[in-house]
Design a protein around this motif. Structure first.
Motif, PDB file in Angstrom:
ATOM      1  N   UNK A   3     -26.732 -33.789 -14.360  1.00  0.00           N
ATOM      2  CA  UNK A   3     -26.076 -33.494 -13.089  1.00  0.00           C
ATOM      3  C   UNK A   3     -25.921 -31.996 -12.929  1.00  0.00           C
ATOM      4  N   UNK A   4     -25.930 -31.540 -11.657  1.00  0.00           N
ATOM      5  CA  UNK A   4     -25.815 -30.120 -11.370  1.00  0.00           C
ATOM      6  C   UNK A   4     -24.866 -29.870 -10.206  1.00  0.00           C
ATOM      7  N   UNK A   5     -24.389 -28.636 -10.138  1.00  0.00           N
ATOM      8  CA  UNK A   5     -23.683 -28.118  -8.980  1.00  0.00           C
ATOM      9  C   UNK A   5     -24.598 -27.063  -8.375  1.00  0.00           C
ATOM     10  N   UNK A  31     -21.854 -35.143  -2.714  1.00  0.00           N
ATOM     11  CA  UNK A  31     -20.698 -34.505  -2.088  1.00  0.00           C
ATOM     12  C   UNK A  31     -21.014 -33.036  -1.859  1.00  0.00           C
ATOM     13  N   UNK A  32     -20.535 -32.510  -0.731  1.00  0.00           N
ATOM     14  CA  UNK A  32     -20.649 -31.087  -0.459  1.00  0.00           C
ATOM     15  C   UNK A  32     -19.279 -30.579  -0.033  1.00  0.00           C
ATOM     16  N   UNK A  33     -18.755 -29.622  -0.769  1.00  0.00           N
ATOM     17  CA  UNK A  33     -17.538 -28.917  -0.363  1.00  0.00           C
ATOM     18  C   UNK A  33     -17.981 -27.640   0.334  1.00  0.00           C
ATOM     19  N   UNK A  61     -27.998 -34.601  -8.670  1.00  0.00           N
ATOM     20  CA  UNK A  61     -28.731 -34.781  -9.924  1.00  0.00           C
ATOM     21  C   UNK A  61     -29.820 -33.717 -10.029  1.00  0.00           C
ATOM     22  N   UNK A  62     -30.069 -33.287 -11.249  1.00  0.00           N
ATOM     23  CA  UNK A  62     -31.056 -32.229 -11.478  1.00  0.00           C
ATOM     24  C   UNK A  62     -32.434 -32.611 -10.951  1.00  0.00           C
ATOM     25  N   UNK A  91     -17.894 -34.063 -17.499  1.00  0.00           N
ATOM     26  CA  UNK A  91     -17.120 -34.450 -16.326  1.00  0.00           C
ATOM     27  C   UNK A  91     -16.549 -35.836 -16.505  1.00  0.00           C
ATOM     28  N   UNK A  92     -15.688 -36.195 -15.594  1.00  0.00           N
ATOM     29  CA  UNK A  92     -15.116 -37.533 -15.591  1.00  0.00           C
ATOM     30  C   UNK A  92     -16.247 -38.551 -15.536  1.00  0.00           C
ATOM     31  N   UNK A  93     -16.231 -39.510 -16.420  1.00  0.00           N
ATOM     32  CA  UNK A  93     -17.272 -40.535 -16.447  1.00  0.00           C
ATOM     33  C   UNK A  93     -17.352 -41.273 -15.115  1.00  0.00           C
ATOM     34  N   UNK A  94     -16.187 -41.567 -14.537  1.00  0.00           N
ATOM     35  CA  UNK A  94     -16.164 -42.258 -13.243  1.00  0.00           C
ATOM     36  C   UNK A  94     -16.840 -41.421 -12.163  1.00  0.00           C
ATOM     37  N   UNK A  95     -16.560 -40.118 -12.146  1.00  0.00           N
ATOM     38  CA  UNK A  95     -17.144 -39.245 -11.124  1.00  0.00           C
ATOM     39  C   UNK A  95     -18.648 -39.110 -11.319  1.00  0.00           C
ATOM     40  N   UNK A  96     -19.081 -38.913 -12.551  1.00  0.00           N
ATOM     41  CA  UNK A  96     -20.518 -38.781 -12.819  1.00  0.00           C
ATOM     42  C   UNK A  96     -21.254 -40.079 -12.494  1.00  0.00           C
ATOM     43  N   UNK A  97     -20.625 -41.214 -12.763  1.00  0.00           N
ATOM     44  CA  UNK A  97     -21.222 -42.504 -12.387  1.00  0.00           C
ATOM     45  C   UNK A  97     -21.338 -42.622 -10.866  1.00  0.00           C
ATOM     46  N   UNK A  98     -20.330 -42.109 -10.158  1.00  0.00           N
ATOM     47  CA  UNK A  98     -20.365 -42.136  -8.696  1.00  0.00           C
ATOM     48  C   UNK A  98     -21.536 -41.295  -8.178  1.00  0.00           C
ATOM     49  N   UNK A  99     -21.751 -40.109  -8.748  1.00  0.00           N
ATOM     50  CA  UNK A  99     -22.922 -39.295  -8.362  1.00  0.00           C
ATOM     51  C   UNK A  99     -24.188 -40.090  -8.597  1.00  0.00           C
ATOM     52  N   UNK A 100     -24.296 -40.693  -9.768  1.00  0.00           N
ATOM     53  CA  UNK A 100     -25.487 -41.459 -10.134  1.00  0.00           C
ATOM     54  C   UNK A 100     -25.770 -42.577  -9.128  1.00  0.00           C
TER      55      UNK A 100
END
Length: 106
Positions: A3-5, A31-33, A61-62, A91-100
């Motif tokens: 994952x990337x920012x 997500x975009x802030x 994701x990269x 990162x939070x596993x829940x958040x990274x799973x959400x990105x995935x």
């Protein structure tokens, strides 16, 4: 999965919103802030420039970076837009799973 920012500056808040909506709608970003106003001082074509810009902070994701970059360049007003990626090392596993689950799915 990696994952990337991604950081992207734009000439205006409106331009940032347009690009952000496109990236989220097309599953290139989870997500975009948007930070509406940042001051950027940079060297461009032999001069030191000083502009107010908006800053996009994108989570994705990269393996989508190349496509994201390609699409941003089509929408962006700058000749050479800032598009840089930083790794998310943890990162939070829940958040990274959400990105995935969110990006790359059509």
């Amino acid at each position: 999965m990696s994952y990337i920012v991604v950081l992207i500056t734009t000439s205006s808040f409106e331009e940032a919103k347009k690009i952000a909506n496109y990236l989220v709608e097309n599953k290139l970003a989870a997500c975009v802030n948007i930070i509406e106003k940042v001051n950027s001082i940079f060297f461009w074509k032999g001069n030191i420039e000083n502009y107010d810009e908006s800053l996009m902070i994108i989570k994705t994701k990269k393996d989508l970076f190349e496509k994201l970059t390609e699409e941003v360049k089509k929408l962006h007003s700058y000749t050479v837009p800032e598009i840089i990626a930083l790794p998310i090392i943890d990162g939070s596993e829940d958040y990274l799973n959400w990105i995935e689950e969110t990006v790359g799915q059509k």
